[in-house]
Design a protein around this motif. Structure first.
Motif, PDB file in Angstrom:
ATOM      1  N   GLU A 135       0.855  -1.182   0.000  1.00  0.00           N
ATOM      2  CA  GLU A 135       0.000   0.000   0.000  1.00  0.00           C
ATOM      3  C   GLU A 135       0.889   1.229   0.000  1.00  0.00           C
ATOM      4  N   ILE A 136       1.218   1.707  -1.170  1.00  0.00           N
ATOM      5  CA  ILE A 136       2.046   2.905  -1.238  1.00  0.00           C
ATOM      6  C   ILE A 136       1.117   4.110  -1.196  1.00  0.00           C
ATOM      7  N   GLU A 137       1.374   4.988  -0.220  1.00  0.00           N
ATOM      8  CA  GLU A 137       0.514   6.167  -0.107  1.00  0.00           C
ATOM      9  C   GLU A 137       1.247   7.397  -0.621  1.00  0.00           C
ATOM     10  N   PHE A 138       0.500   8.290  -1.259  1.00  0.00           N
ATOM     11  CA  PHE A 138       1.051   9.559  -1.733  1.00  0.00           C
ATOM     12  C   PHE A 138       0.740  10.665  -0.731  1.00  0.00           C
ATOM     13  N   LEU A 154       9.279  14.287  -6.343  1.00  0.00           N
ATOM     14  CA  LEU A 154       8.087  14.246  -5.498  1.00  0.00           C
ATOM     15  C   LEU A 154       6.943  13.698  -6.347  1.00  0.00           C
ATOM     16  N   ILE A 155       6.260  12.679  -5.828  1.00  0.00           N
ATOM     17  CA  ILE A 155       5.106  12.130  -6.556  1.00  0.00           C
ATOM     18  C   ILE A 155       3.859  12.475  -5.748  1.00  0.00           C
ATOM     19  N   LYS A 156       3.028  13.335  -6.325  1.00  0.00           N
ATOM     20  CA  LYS A 156       1.802  13.743  -5.607  1.00  0.00           C
ATOM     21  C   LYS A 156       0.696  12.731  -5.852  1.00  0.00           C
ATOM     22  N   GLN A 157       0.669  12.205  -7.055  1.00  0.00           N
ATOM     23  CA  GLN A 157      -0.243  11.117  -7.419  1.00  0.00           C
ATOM     24  C   GLN A 157       0.323  10.487  -8.683  1.00  0.00           C
ATOM     25  N   HIS A 158      -0.278   9.392  -9.143  1.00  0.00           N
ATOM     26  CA  HIS A 158       0.264   8.739 -10.335  1.00  0.00           C
ATOM     27  C   HIS A 158       0.415   9.746 -11.472  1.00  0.00           C
ATOM     28  N   LYS A 272       4.324  10.500   2.774  1.00  0.00           N
ATOM     29  CA  LYS A 272       3.915   9.284   3.498  1.00  0.00           C
ATOM     30  C   LYS A 272       4.784   8.092   3.124  1.00  0.00           C
ATOM     31  N   SER A 273       5.438   8.178   1.957  1.00  0.00           N
ATOM     32  CA  SER A 273       6.242   7.033   1.501  1.00  0.00           C
ATOM     33  C   SER A 273       7.546   7.513   0.876  1.00  0.00           C
ATOM     34  N   ILE A 274       8.557   6.655   0.982  1.00  0.00           N
ATOM     35  CA  ILE A 274       9.822   6.870   0.262  1.00  0.00           C
ATOM     36  C   ILE A 274       9.993   5.649  -0.641  1.00  0.00           C
ATOM     37  N   LEU A 275      10.231   5.905  -1.936  1.00  0.00           N
ATOM     38  CA  LEU A 275      10.425   4.811  -2.890  1.00  0.00           C
ATOM     39  C   LEU A 275      11.843   4.873  -3.430  1.00  0.00           C
ATOM     40  N   SER A 289      20.096   1.269   5.503  1.00  0.00           N
ATOM     41  CA  SER A 289      20.388   2.582   6.116  1.00  0.00           C
ATOM     42  C   SER A 289      19.178   3.499   5.997  1.00  0.00           C
ATOM     43  N   ILE A 290      18.561   3.549   4.802  1.00  0.00           N
ATOM     44  CA  ILE A 290      17.406   4.453   4.621  1.00  0.00           C
ATOM     45  C   ILE A 290      16.221   3.955   5.447  1.00  0.00           C
ATOM     46  N   THR A 291      16.040   2.648   5.488  1.00  0.00           N
ATOM     47  CA  THR A 291      14.909   2.107   6.255  1.00  0.00           C
ATOM     48  C   THR A 291      15.073   2.408   7.746  1.00  0.00           C
ATOM     49  N   SER A 292      16.275   2.201   8.295  1.00  0.00           N
ATOM     50  CA  SER A 292      16.404   2.419   9.744  1.00  0.00           C
ATOM     51  C   SER A 292      16.415   3.902  10.094  1.00  0.00           C
ATOM     52  N   ALA A 293      17.014   4.750   9.238  1.00  0.00           N
ATOM     53  CA  ALA A 293      17.000   6.199   9.535  1.00  0.00           C
ATOM     54  C   ALA A 293      15.570   6.739   9.479  1.00  0.00           C
ATOM     55  N   THR A 294      14.772   6.220   8.549  1.00  0.00           N
ATOM     56  CA  THR A 294      13.379   6.664   8.424  1.00  0.00           C
ATOM     57  C   THR A 294      12.594   6.256   9.678  1.00  0.00           C
ATOM     58  N   LYS A 295      12.790   5.022  10.091  1.00  0.00           N
ATOM     59  CA  LYS A 295      12.081   4.507  11.271  1.00  0.00           C
ATOM     60  C   LYS A 295      12.383   5.376  12.501  1.00  0.00           C
ATOM     61  N   PHE A 296      13.640   5.807  12.592  1.00  0.00           N
ATOM     62  CA  PHE A 296      14.098   6.575  13.736  1.00  0.00           C
ATOM     63  C   PHE A 296      13.641   8.041  13.657  1.00  0.00           C
ATOM     64  N   GLN A 297      13.792   8.654  12.478  1.00  0.00           N
ATOM     65  CA  GLN A 297      13.546  10.106  12.360  1.00  0.00           C
ATOM     66  C   GLN A 297      12.128  10.482  11.949  1.00  0.00           C
ATOM     67  N   ILE A 298      11.517   9.660  11.063  1.00  0.00           N
ATOM     68  CA  ILE A 298      10.166   9.981  10.578  1.00  0.00           C
ATOM     69  C   ILE A 298       9.357   8.670  10.558  1.00  0.00           C
ATOM     70  N   PRO A 299       9.012   8.183  11.753  1.00  0.00           N
ATOM     71  CA  PRO A 299       8.461   6.824  11.858  1.00  0.00           C
ATOM     72  C   PRO A 299       7.146   6.597  11.112  1.00  0.00           C
ATOM     73  N   ASP A 300       6.420   7.662  10.769  1.00  0.00           N
ATOM     74  CA  ASP A 300       5.150   7.456  10.054  1.00  0.00           C
ATOM     75  C   ASP A 300       5.354   7.201   8.565  1.00  0.00           C
ATOM     76  N   VAL A 301       6.578   7.413   8.098  1.00  0.00           N
ATOM     77  CA  VAL A 301       6.857   7.248   6.662  1.00  0.00           C
ATOM     78  C   VAL A 301       7.298   5.812   6.401  1.00  0.00           C
ATOM     79  N   ARG A 302       6.775   5.210   5.317  1.00  0.00           N
ATOM     80  CA  ARG A 302       7.178   3.835   4.974  1.00  0.00           C
ATOM     81  C   ARG A 302       8.133   3.842   3.784  1.00  0.00           C
ATOM     82  N   VAL A 303       9.122   2.971   3.851  1.00  0.00           N
ATOM     83  CA  VAL A 303      10.138   2.888   2.784  1.00  0.00           C
ATOM     84  C   VAL A 303       9.863   1.655   1.927  1.00  0.00           C
TER      85      VAL A 303
END
Ligand code: KG4
Ligand code: ZN
Length: 343
Positions: A135-138, A154-158, A272-275, A289-303
């Motif tokens: 579920e990739i969110e924009f 930056l992807i705002k929508q498809h 909401k997402s990093i691709l 590295s990107i997954t753990s830094a995201t979890k730590f700094q911006i936990p609501d964002v999914r990689v």
């Protein structure tokens, strides 16, 4: 809808068949065949465009044939043909584009012209075996890191993609490949450097991280290559441990920069997402590295990172991009464009 994808932008000749229904959030791969002329370029330390194009001509029909037979789909069952129109090497691109046009003309099917860079991003929208629907969110930030490109968008929508920054000189993969040449490693050096880095000390050499603190979202990797050259020249003979240390320190310098700018972009645009996408995204240390830094700094964002085989060039990602950005063209309007970029 069933789409035949064709990718021939560089040294890979790939054809894929994908399937998806109207409101699907991911496409399903029925086949994804990749032939490569890489072994012909390893000794020269880089792609020779003339050789790559000649090999594309040899492979293109067998690869398309195999993709259809593996998918168990007849040509008449294909709804449209997706083809990479750029960026890439003109000789290679033309093989895919002209082949797609012939198929479209004979079968009377529409063509979707695909930007290769969009393809790398849309590798994230492919269902992978064992993984339930993603579920990739924009809005989302995409980092495209390949041999030819390092871009943040930056992807705002498809289809709504806005370029935010990119490299001012060498791409990340290009820097790895050039540094590999300095160390006498075969081409492409990215995966070899990743492997050697596991045996090295990433703190041994403090290589530069240009622009890491700049306020923009740009990158620069050519200074890193010069710093490694200077280091190598200052050493009389490199042993295996020296090479491993240089690989680990080089990889760390590149990842630190990619990581800092990607996190900055994600924070600035409140995504909401990093691709991740592109050949360098196959690097496990970058992904971790990107997954753990995201979890730590911006936990609501999914990689999200595609599986390795979908990070490097393949046609399934091209067909995926076509499905989500479905703009039909008559074959007469489709042209290869080696300089194509993000709009
Ligand atoms: O996306 P790609 O297959 O082709 C282009 O569109 O450029 O990317 C190729 C690049 C090469 O520079 C290669 O060294 C790098 O991706 N690469 C890697 C890894 N696998 C491929 N870099 C770092 N780690 C890897 N595991
Ligand atoms: Zn690529």
């Amino acid at each position: 809808m069933t789409i035949l994808g064709i990718e021939t932008s560089c040294d890979e000749t790939s054809a894929a068949v994908i399937k998806a229904n109207k409101n699907d959030t991911n496409v399903t791969i029925l086949s994804n065949i990749v032939a490569t002329s890489l072994s012909l370029h390893t000794k020269t330390g880089g792609i020779i465009p003339e050789i790559a194009a000649r090999e594309q001509i040899k492979y293109i029909i067998p690869v398309i044939e195999e993709s259809l037979s593996k998918a168990n789909v007849k040509l008449s069952e294909i709804d449209s043909i997706a083809v990479t129109v750029g960026p890439g090497l003109i000789g290679s691109l033309l093989v895919g584009v002209e082949t797609a046009k012939v198929f479209a003309f004979i079968l009377n099917k529409p063509i979707i012209a695909v930007n290769h860079l969009f393809g790398h991003i849309y590798a994230n929208f492919i269902n992978e075996s064992q993984i339930k629907e993603k579920e990739i969110e924009f809005p989302a930030i995409a980092l495209v890191v390949s041999g030819g490109h390092t871009d943040l968008v930056l992807i705002k929508q498809h289809g709504k993609i806005e370029w935010l920054g990119g490299t001012r000189d060498d791409a990340a993969g290009e820097a790895l490949d050039k540094i590999g040449r300095l160390l006498d490693l075969p081409y492409p050096a990215g995966p070899i450097i990743e492997n050697l880095a596991t045996k090295g000390d990433s703190k041994k050499y403090n290589f530069p991280r240009p622009l890491i603190t700049s306020n923009d979202l740009d990158f620069s990797f050519s200074g890193l290559k010069t710093a490694v050259l200077r280091q190598v020249s200052s050493m009389s003979k490199l042993n295996d441990q020296d090479i491993a240390n240089i690989c680990a320190s080089t990889q760390k310098a590149i990842i630190d920069t990619l990581l800092a700018k990607t996190i900055n972009a994600a924070k600035e645009y409140e995504v909401k997402s990093i691709l991740l996408g592109g050949g360098v995204a196959a690097n496990q240390t970058l992904k971790d590295s990107i997954t753990s830094a995201t979890k730590f700094q911006i936990p609501d964002v999914r990689v999200f990172v595609p599986q390795k085989s979908l990070c490097t060039d393949n046609a399934a990602m091209i067909a995926s991009s076509a499905f989500f950005n479905y703009q039909k063209l008559p074959w007469e309007k489709v042209e290869a464009n080696p300089e194509l970029y993000f709009n």
